[in-house]
Scaffold this active site. Structure first.
Site, PDB file in Angstrom:
ATOM      1  N   ASP A 147       0.537  -0.912  -0.255  1.00 39.00           N
ATOM      2  CA  ASP A 147      -0.348   0.294  -0.227  1.00 39.00           C
ATOM      3  C   ASP A 147       1.013   1.145   0.216  1.00 39.00           C
ATOM      4  O   ASP A 147       2.254   0.950   0.596  1.00 39.00           O
ATOM      5  CB  ASP A 147      -0.624  -0.326   1.184  1.00 39.00           C
ATOM      6  CG  ASP A 147      -1.899   1.388   1.634  1.00 39.00           C
ATOM      7  OD1 ASP A 147      -1.878   1.479   0.178  1.00 39.00           O
ATOM      8  OD2 ASP A 147      -1.936   1.803   2.566  1.00 39.00           O
ATOM      9  N   SER A 148       0.299   2.576   0.007  1.00 37.51           N
ATOM     10  CA  SER A 148       1.101   3.646  -0.510  1.00 37.51           C
ATOM     11  C   SER A 148       1.498   3.447   0.961  1.00 37.51           C
ATOM     12  O   SER A 148       2.674   4.570   1.207  1.00 37.51           O
ATOM     13  CB  SER A 148       0.084   4.818  -1.118  1.00 37.51           C
ATOM     14  OG  SER A 148      -1.162   4.840   0.090  1.00 37.51           O
ATOM     15  N   CYS A 174      -4.561  -1.622  -2.083  1.00 41.74           N
ATOM     16  CA  CYS A 174      -4.674   0.054  -2.410  1.00 41.74           C
ATOM     17  C   CYS A 174      -5.275   0.748  -3.438  1.00 41.74           C
ATOM     18  O   CYS A 174      -5.308  -0.004  -4.170  1.00 41.74           O
ATOM     19  CB  CYS A 174      -3.772   0.960  -2.255  1.00 41.74           C
ATOM     20  SG  CYS A 174      -3.458   2.772  -2.989  1.00 41.74           S
ATOM     21  N   ASN A 175      -6.669   0.790  -3.154  1.00 43.61           N
ATOM     22  CA  ASN A 175      -7.695   1.022  -4.237  1.00 43.61           C
ATOM     23  C   ASN A 175      -6.953   1.779  -5.549  1.00 43.61           C
ATOM     24  O   ASN A 175      -7.347   1.606  -6.706  1.00 43.61           O
ATOM     25  CB  ASN A 175      -8.694   2.370  -3.441  1.00 43.61           C
ATOM     26  CG  ASN A 175      -9.439   1.002  -2.620  1.00 43.61           C
ATOM     27  OD1 ASN A 175     -11.123   0.417  -3.107  1.00 43.61           O
ATOM     28  ND2 ASN A 175      -9.039   1.242  -1.959  1.00 43.61           N
ATOM     29  N   THR A 176      -6.506   3.286  -4.514  1.00 39.96           N
ATOM     30  CA  THR A 176      -4.858   4.056  -4.846  1.00 39.96           C
ATOM     31  C   THR A 176      -5.156   3.369  -7.355  1.00 39.96           C
ATOM     32  O   THR A 176      -4.386   3.742  -8.005  1.00 39.96           O
ATOM     33  CB  THR A 176      -4.796   5.419  -5.174  1.00 39.96           C
ATOM     34  OG1 THR A 176      -5.494   5.282  -3.678  1.00 39.96           O
ATOM     35  CG2 THR A 176      -4.608   6.172  -5.859  1.00 39.96           C
ATOM     36  N   CYS A 180     -10.520   3.814   0.448  1.00 41.85           N
ATOM     37  CA  CYS A 180      -9.273   3.602   0.483  1.00 41.85           C
ATOM     38  C   CYS A 180      -9.189   2.996   1.620  1.00 41.85           C
ATOM     39  O   CYS A 180     -10.002   2.729   2.450  1.00 41.85           O
ATOM     40  CB  CYS A 180      -9.246   5.180   0.576  1.00 41.85           C
ATOM     41  SG  CYS A 180      -7.313   5.696   1.343  1.00 41.85           S
ATOM     42  N   HIS A 220      -6.803   2.919   3.370  1.00 37.37           N
ATOM     43  CA  HIS A 220      -6.929   3.500   4.679  1.00 37.37           C
ATOM     44  C   HIS A 220      -8.297   4.172   5.916  1.00 37.37           C
ATOM     45  O   HIS A 220      -8.252   4.023   6.424  1.00 37.37           O
ATOM     46  CB  HIS A 220      -5.984   4.837   4.654  1.00 37.37           C
ATOM     47  CG  HIS A 220      -5.258   4.879   4.125  1.00 37.37           C
ATOM     48  ND1 HIS A 220      -4.336   4.720   3.488  1.00 37.37           N
ATOM     49  CD2 HIS A 220      -3.714   5.267   5.092  1.00 37.37           C
ATOM     50  CE1 HIS A 220      -2.976   4.241   3.177  1.00 37.37           C
ATOM     51  NE2 HIS A 220      -2.273   4.741   4.691  1.00 37.37           N
TER      52      HIS A 220
HETATM   53  N1  DGL Z   1      -4.328   3.335   0.900  1.00 33.73           N
HETATM   54  C1  DGL Z   1      -4.619   3.763  -0.225  1.00 33.73           C
HETATM   55  C2  DGL Z   1      -6.366   3.340  -0.989  1.00 33.73           C
HETATM   56  O1  DGL Z   1      -6.701   2.611  -0.669  1.00 33.73           O
HETATM   57  C3  DGL Z   1      -4.458   5.256  -0.821  1.00 33.73           C
HETATM   58  C4  DGL Z   1      -4.163   5.949  -0.364  1.00 33.73           C
HETATM   59  C5  DGL Z   1      -3.231   7.595  -0.555  1.00 33.73           C
HETATM   60  O2  DGL Z   1      -1.806   7.253  -0.481  1.00 33.73           O
HETATM   61  O3  DGL Z   1      -3.547   8.293  -1.305  1.00 33.73           O
HETATM   62  O4  DGL Z   1      -6.083   3.849  -2.070  1.00 33.73           O
END
Ligand code: DGL
Length: 258
Positions: free
Chosen positions: A11-12, A74-76, A183, A185
């Site tokens: 993940d980020s 991570c969705n992004t 997301c 997070h």
């Molecule tokens: N946790 C990440 C997600 O699911 C990305 C959050 C980020 O780095 O902006 O999108």
């Protein structure tokens, strides 16, 4: 690559541990390696190309560690880079996408809310997915500022409460009955979100679905670990204390430059 190799998860930052936890609960006999690219978080404001490049860097690291399967927690990164990753690598990937389907299918008010990063909401993959639910009003909200606060360990700050209030209040007024957390997070904000949402609004995230999909892919394509079980390994290029805290200080964290 054998069935006894570890599953890689990235993940980020620390948010993907919400997905890692679901995987670890469902598949406790699997070895896992988690990569938190906190130094480069948030991914949500970056360009598609930057997200693809960072994702490749993370995948290279996990492949060097011998991972048999990679979960993009991570969705992004999933919505911007999974196609490019699948084109370049032979390792199987599992991605995470906002759980629009269960929310849209079950909504009685035909109005749902989604909180996600700008990168996810702008992506082609996400916009294609929402096209299928023309009868449902989908209220999209970018969670500006939430990820940096979480990465700082500021889950309970007044600033967090104010941001959430400003993002969720319009959705409540629009009569949503489902809130999709798009997301990885955001599941860590569920206690704070519940303070704002009326009880009848259901919160959905994708952790369990990703864990089940991981189980299916192992069963059908790769095989389960049948050797010794090692402790999970967590790598971060950010502050190890924040990652350790979110994991309730149960695991050792390795600091690494990547
Ligand atoms: N946790 C990440 C997600 O699911 C990305 C959050 C980020 O780095 O902006 O999108």
């Amino acid at each position: 690559m054998t069935n006894n190799n570890p599953i890689g998860v990235f993940d980020s930052g620390i948010g993907g541990t919400s997905i890692w936890t679901a995987i670890h609960q469902l598949l406790p006999n699997e070895k896992t390696i988690y990569l938190a690219d906190t130094k480069n978080a948030p991914y949500g404001q970056k360009t598609k190309q930057e997200i693809v490049d960072l994702s490749k860097k993370n995948v290279d690291f996990l492949l060097d560690m011998g991972c048999k399967l990679i979960v993009i927690a991570c969705n992004t990164a999933t919505t911007n880079a999974i196609k490019e990753l699948r084109e370049q690598y032979t390792v199987p990937f599992i991605g995470i996408e906002p759980a629009i389907k269960p929310a849209a299918t079950n909504s009685k008010t035909q109005t749902i809310g989604i909180l996600a990063t700008q990168g996810t909401l702008n992506s082609e993959l996400f916009n294609k997915a929402t096209e299928m639910y023309q009868d449902t009003k989908i209220i999209e909200q970018v969670g500006h500022g939430l990820v940096p606060l979480i990465e700082n360990g500021d889950l309970n700050s007044p600033e967090m409460a104010q941001l959430l209030e400003s993002y969720l209040r319009p959705m409540i007024e629009a009569n949503i009955d489902y809130l999709v957390l798009g997301c990885s997070h955001y599941p860590y904000l569920i206690p704070q979100i519940k303070k704002i949402l009326p009880e009848h609004i259901q919160i959905i995230d994708s952790g369990e679905a990703v864990a089940k999909q991981t189980q299916n892919v192992l069963r059908e394509k790769i095989g389960f670990n049948n050797g010794p079980i090692d402790d999970p390994i967590f790598y971060t290029n950010g502050n190890p204390k924040v990652l350790s805290d979110i994991l309730e200080n149960k695991y050792k964290i390795e600091e690494k430059i990547f």
